[in-house]
Design an enzyme around this catalytic site. Structure first.
Site, PDB file in Angstrom:
ATOM      1  N   TYR A   1      -7.516   1.947 -84.893  1.00 14.74           N
ATOM      2  CA  TYR A   1      -8.854   1.785 -84.301  1.00 14.74           C
ATOM      3  C   TYR A   1      -9.159   0.295 -84.108  1.00 14.74           C
ATOM      4  O   TYR A   1      -9.592  -0.132 -83.027  1.00 14.74           O
ATOM      5  CB  TYR A   1      -9.891   2.439 -85.213  1.00 14.74           C
ATOM      6  CG  TYR A   1     -11.316   2.379 -84.709  1.00 14.74           C
ATOM      7  CD1 TYR A   1     -11.742   3.186 -83.654  1.00 14.74           C
ATOM      8  CD2 TYR A   1     -12.256   1.520 -85.290  1.00 14.74           C
ATOM      9  CE1 TYR A   1     -13.066   3.148 -83.201  1.00 14.74           C
ATOM     10  CE2 TYR A   1     -13.574   1.480 -84.850  1.00 14.74           C
ATOM     11  CZ  TYR A   1     -13.969   2.298 -83.803  1.00 14.74           C
ATOM     12  OH  TYR A   1     -15.280   2.252 -83.352  1.00 14.74           O
TER      13      TYR A   1
ATOM     14  N   LYS B   1      -9.912  -1.648 -80.538  1.00 18.30           N
ATOM     15  CA  LYS B   1     -11.192  -2.315 -80.250  1.00 18.30           C
ATOM     16  C   LYS B   1     -10.980  -3.817 -80.029  1.00 18.30           C
ATOM     17  O   LYS B   1     -11.672  -4.425 -79.200  1.00 18.30           O
ATOM     18  CB  LYS B   1     -12.192  -2.050 -81.379  1.00 18.30           C
ATOM     19  CG  LYS B   1     -12.624  -0.589 -81.482  1.00 18.30           C
ATOM     20  CD  LYS B   1     -13.386  -0.121 -80.239  1.00 18.30           C
ATOM     21  CE  LYS B   1     -13.929   1.291 -80.365  1.00 18.30           C
ATOM     22  NZ  LYS B   1     -14.702   1.726 -79.188  1.00 18.30           N
TER      23      LYS B   1
ATOM     24  N   ILE C   1     -23.235   2.730 -87.216  1.00 19.25           N
ATOM     25  CA  ILE C   1     -24.319   3.422 -86.506  1.00 19.25           C
ATOM     26  C   ILE C   1     -24.284   4.911 -86.879  1.00 19.25           C
ATOM     27  O   ILE C   1     -23.204   5.516 -86.927  1.00 19.25           O
ATOM     28  CB  ILE C   1     -24.152   3.266 -84.968  1.00 19.25           C
ATOM     29  CG1 ILE C   1     -23.935   1.789 -84.569  1.00 19.25           C
ATOM     30  CG2 ILE C   1     -25.338   3.882 -84.234  1.00 19.25           C
ATOM     31  CD1 ILE C   1     -25.093   0.849 -84.876  1.00 19.25           C
TER      32      ILE C   1
ATOM     33  N   SER D   1     -16.561  -2.686 -81.023  1.00 16.94           N
ATOM     34  CA  SER D   1     -16.963  -2.469 -82.425  1.00 16.94           C
ATOM     35  C   SER D   1     -16.819  -3.787 -83.174  1.00 16.94           C
ATOM     36  O   SER D   1     -16.038  -4.658 -82.757  1.00 16.94           O
ATOM     37  CB  SER D   1     -16.034  -1.426 -83.053  1.00 16.94           C
ATOM     38  OG  SER D   1     -16.238  -1.356 -84.442  1.00 16.94           O
TER      39      SER D   1
ATOM     40  N   ASN E   1     -17.993   4.003 -73.081  1.00 17.46           N
ATOM     41  CA  ASN E   1     -18.415   4.312 -74.450  1.00 17.46           C
ATOM     42  C   ASN E   1     -17.497   5.327 -75.134  1.00 17.46           C
ATOM     43  O   ASN E   1     -17.414   5.343 -76.361  1.00 17.46           O
ATOM     44  CB  ASN E   1     -19.860   4.837 -74.397  1.00 17.46           C
ATOM     45  CG  ASN E   1     -20.291   5.462 -75.698  1.00 17.46           C
ATOM     46  OD1 ASN E   1     -20.586   4.764 -76.654  1.00 17.46           O
ATOM     47  ND2 ASN E   1     -20.280   6.794 -75.757  1.00 17.46           N
TER      48      ASN E   1
ATOM     49  N   ALA F   1      -7.146  -2.209 -83.802  1.00 13.94           N
ATOM     50  CA  ALA F   1      -6.306  -2.793 -82.751  1.00 13.94           C
ATOM     51  C   ALA F   1      -6.819  -2.393 -81.365  1.00 13.94           C
ATOM     52  O   ALA F   1      -6.855  -3.207 -80.438  1.00 13.94           O
ATOM     53  CB  ALA F   1      -4.853  -2.346 -82.935  1.00 13.94           C
TER      54      ALA F   1
ATOM     55  N   VAL G   1     -11.268  10.588 -70.208  1.00 17.51           N
ATOM     56  CA  VAL G   1     -10.976   9.218 -69.732  1.00 17.51           C
ATOM     57  C   VAL G   1      -9.505   8.835 -69.850  1.00 17.51           C
ATOM     58  O   VAL G   1      -9.080   7.821 -69.286  1.00 17.51           O
ATOM     59  CB  VAL G   1     -11.844   8.162 -70.451  1.00 17.51           C
ATOM     60  CG1 VAL G   1     -13.319   8.360 -70.163  1.00 17.51           C
ATOM     61  CG2 VAL G   1     -11.581   8.128 -71.956  1.00 17.51           C
TER      62      VAL G   1
HETATM   63  P1  NAP Z   1     -19.464  10.245 -81.126  1.00 19.06           P
HETATM   64  O1  NAP Z   1     -20.797  10.741 -81.539  1.00 19.06           O
HETATM   65  O2  NAP Z   1     -18.245  10.914 -81.649  1.00 19.06           O
HETATM   66  O3  NAP Z   1     -19.434  10.202 -79.536  1.00 19.06           O
HETATM   67  C1  NAP Z   1     -18.266   9.850 -78.832  1.00 19.06           C
HETATM   68  C2  NAP Z   1     -18.243  10.621 -77.544  1.00 19.06           C
HETATM   69  O4  NAP Z   1     -17.076  10.221 -76.806  1.00 19.06           O
HETATM   70  C3  NAP Z   1     -18.126  12.139 -77.804  1.00 19.06           C
HETATM   71  O5  NAP Z   1     -19.041  12.836 -77.017  1.00 19.06           O
HETATM   72  C4  NAP Z   1     -16.692  12.425 -77.418  1.00 19.06           C
HETATM   73  O6  NAP Z   1     -16.481  13.726 -76.909  1.00 19.06           O
HETATM   74  C5  NAP Z   1     -16.458  11.404 -76.320  1.00 19.06           C
HETATM   75  N1  NAP Z   1     -15.022  11.259 -76.077  1.00 19.06           N
HETATM   76  C6  NAP Z   1     -14.042  11.115 -76.992  1.00 19.06           C
HETATM   77  N2  NAP Z   1     -12.854  11.080 -76.383  1.00 19.06           N
HETATM   78  C7  NAP Z   1     -13.093  11.222 -75.055  1.00 19.06           C
HETATM   79  C8  NAP Z   1     -12.260  11.289 -73.917  1.00 19.06           C
HETATM   80  N3  NAP Z   1     -10.927  11.222 -74.017  1.00 19.06           N
HETATM   81  N4  NAP Z   1     -12.850  11.431 -72.690  1.00 19.06           N
HETATM   82  C9  NAP Z   1     -14.179  11.524 -72.583  1.00 19.06           C
HETATM   83  N5  NAP Z   1     -15.029  11.490 -73.629  1.00 19.06           N
HETATM   84  C10 NAP Z   1     -14.482  11.341 -74.850  1.00 19.06           C
HETATM   85  O7  NAP Z   1     -19.301   8.705 -81.536  1.00 19.06           O
HETATM   86  P2  NAP Z   1     -20.267   7.430 -81.398  1.00 19.06           P
HETATM   87  O8  NAP Z   1     -20.425   6.902 -82.757  1.00 19.06           O
HETATM   88  O9  NAP Z   1     -21.428   7.703 -80.554  1.00 19.06           O
HETATM   89  O10 NAP Z   1     -19.244   6.441 -80.657  1.00 19.06           O
HETATM   90  C11 NAP Z   1     -19.407   5.994 -79.321  1.00 19.06           C
HETATM   91  C12 NAP Z   1     -18.627   4.685 -79.174  1.00 19.06           C
HETATM   92  O11 NAP Z   1     -19.169   3.704 -80.054  1.00 19.06           O
HETATM   93  C13 NAP Z   1     -17.142   4.804 -79.508  1.00 19.06           C
HETATM   94  O12 NAP Z   1     -16.390   4.035 -78.597  1.00 19.06           O
HETATM   95  C14 NAP Z   1     -17.072   4.199 -80.892  1.00 19.06           C
HETATM   96  O13 NAP Z   1     -15.808   3.662 -81.194  1.00 19.06           O
HETATM   97  C15 NAP Z   1     -18.123   3.131 -80.798  1.00 19.06           C
HETATM   98  N6  NAP Z   1     -18.635   2.669 -82.076  1.00 19.06           N
HETATM   99  C16 NAP Z   1     -19.282   3.531 -82.921  1.00 19.06           C
HETATM  100  C17 NAP Z   1     -19.752   3.043 -84.135  1.00 19.06           C
HETATM  101  C18 NAP Z   1     -20.462   3.913 -85.128  1.00 19.06           C
HETATM  102  O14 NAP Z   1     -20.691   3.453 -86.268  1.00 19.06           O
HETATM  103  N7  NAP Z   1     -20.857   5.109 -84.807  1.00 19.06           N
HETATM  104  C19 NAP Z   1     -19.556   1.691 -84.477  1.00 19.06           C
HETATM  105  C20 NAP Z   1     -18.908   0.862 -83.583  1.00 19.06           C
HETATM  106  C21 NAP Z   1     -18.452   1.359 -82.381  1.00 19.06           C
HETATM  107  P3  NAP Z   1     -15.663  14.861 -77.758  1.00 19.06           P
HETATM  108  O15 NAP Z   1     -16.717  15.629 -78.448  1.00 19.06           O
HETATM  109  O16 NAP Z   1     -14.939  15.642 -76.724  1.00 19.06           O
HETATM  110  O17 NAP Z   1     -14.739  14.145 -78.703  1.00 19.06           O
END
Ligand code: NAP
Length: 252
Positions: free
Chosen positions: A155, A159, A188, A142, A89, A157, A63
């Site tokens: 992070y 979000k 999560i 987030s 996402n 900033a 992205v």
């Molecule tokens: P995750 O399991 O690490 O999944 C994130 C996905 O995004 C991974 O498949 C990753 O692929 C992909 N990604 C990262 N950089 C990318 C790029 N430049 N282009 C395309 N895809 C990319 O994390 P998650 O917890 O599900 O997080 C998903 C979203 O929720 C994020 O925006 C995160 O900030 C937000 N969030 C998560 C939490 C939490 O507690 N888990 C809380 C609040 C918000 P790669 O394997 O290539 O890196």
């Protein structure tokens, strides 16, 4: 089914929250285009959705790169001719104390979390405006975009920027019936949070900050995303919806 005849594009969809959203949307009748950088995990997720009777298209894309974003959107349009729902996402979170964050760390968080969300949003909204039948854009932000957490200045900033991006986009897209909302998950259980979850004393301490006394599951966020994507939220735009087990309401 709440998303019949809809086409949804979900970034970062191979695992975690993105995978749960794609799976839920497909179960509700949407055709889902999944994008991510990890081709193998992406294809596995698309295959799992197809096995459950859904329609899924896997598109490898980073992205941060405008050329990838263009190609990704063109591929969805070529396959299904429209995009009704976008979920931004894809995101990263690499913790570091403020005084130790490098310029590279800062740039990477801004490039993926904030610029990536902007690039995909703008490209897809241009199509939605052309299509002329509205749409729903969901920015996965987030609770860290609404309150500060130590060791995550870059992070937080990025979000916080996403929340205001959602509100600003909502303002300009409303006349096209394109709704833009942010979803703000708390803690999560995904790869992102695994180091803390795998540390029993640390997670026990952390759970004290969550009134509901459990970590969230990706499916908890997917349920909120479904509401934001469906017509049930048709009069909501520019809203930041918190899904955090009450974490943000707790003063001490
Ligand atoms: P995750 O399991 O690490 O999944 C994130 C996905 O995004 C991974 O498949 C990753 O692929 C992909 N990604 C990262 N950089 C990318 C790029 N430049 N282009 C395309 N895809 C990319 O994390 P998650 O917890 O599900 O997080 C998903 C979203 O929720 C994020 O925006 C995160 O900030 C937000 N969030 C998560 C939490 C939490 O507690 N888990 C809380 C609040 C918000 P790669 O394997 O290539 O890196």
């Amino acid at each position: 089914m709440r998303l019949s005849h809809k086409v949804a594009l979900i970034t970062g969809a191979s695992r975690g929250i993105g995978r749960a959203i794609a799976t839920r949307f497909a179960a509700e009748g949407a055709k889902v285009a999944l994008s991510d950088r990890d081709q193998e995990a992406l294809r596995q997720t698309a295959a799992d959705i197809a096995e459950q009777g859904g329609q899924a298209l896997a598109i490898e894309a980073d992205v941060q790169l405008k050329s990838d974003v263009d190609r990704m959107v063109v591929e969805v349009l070529r396959r299904w001719g429209r995009i009704d729902i976008l979920v931004n996402n894809a995101g990263i979170n690499r913790t570091a104390p403020f005084l130790e964050i490098t310029e590279e760390d800062w740039d990477l968080h801004m490039a993926i979390n904030l610029k990536g969300t902007f690039l995909v949003s703008q490209r897809v909204c241009r199509e939605m405006v052309k299509q002329g039948h509205g749409g729903s854009v969901i920015q996965i932000s987030s609770v860290n975009g609404l309150a500060a957490e130590a060791d995550q200045v870059h992070y937080n900033a990025s979000k916080g920027g996403i929340n205001l991006l959602a509100m600003s986009m909502a303002l300009e897209m409303a006349e096209h019936d394109i709704r833009v909302n942010a979803l703000c998950p708390g803690f999560i259980e995904t790869r992102l949070t695994k180091p803390l979850i795998d540390n029993p004393p640390a997670i026990a301490e952390y759970l004290k900050t969550i009134p509901m006394k459990r970590v969230g599951q990706p499916e908890d966020v997917a349920a909120a995303a479904l509401f934001m994507a469906s017509d049930e939220s048709r009069y909501m735009t520019g809203h930041c919806m918190v899904v955090d087990g009450g974490q943000l309401i707790k003063l001490s």
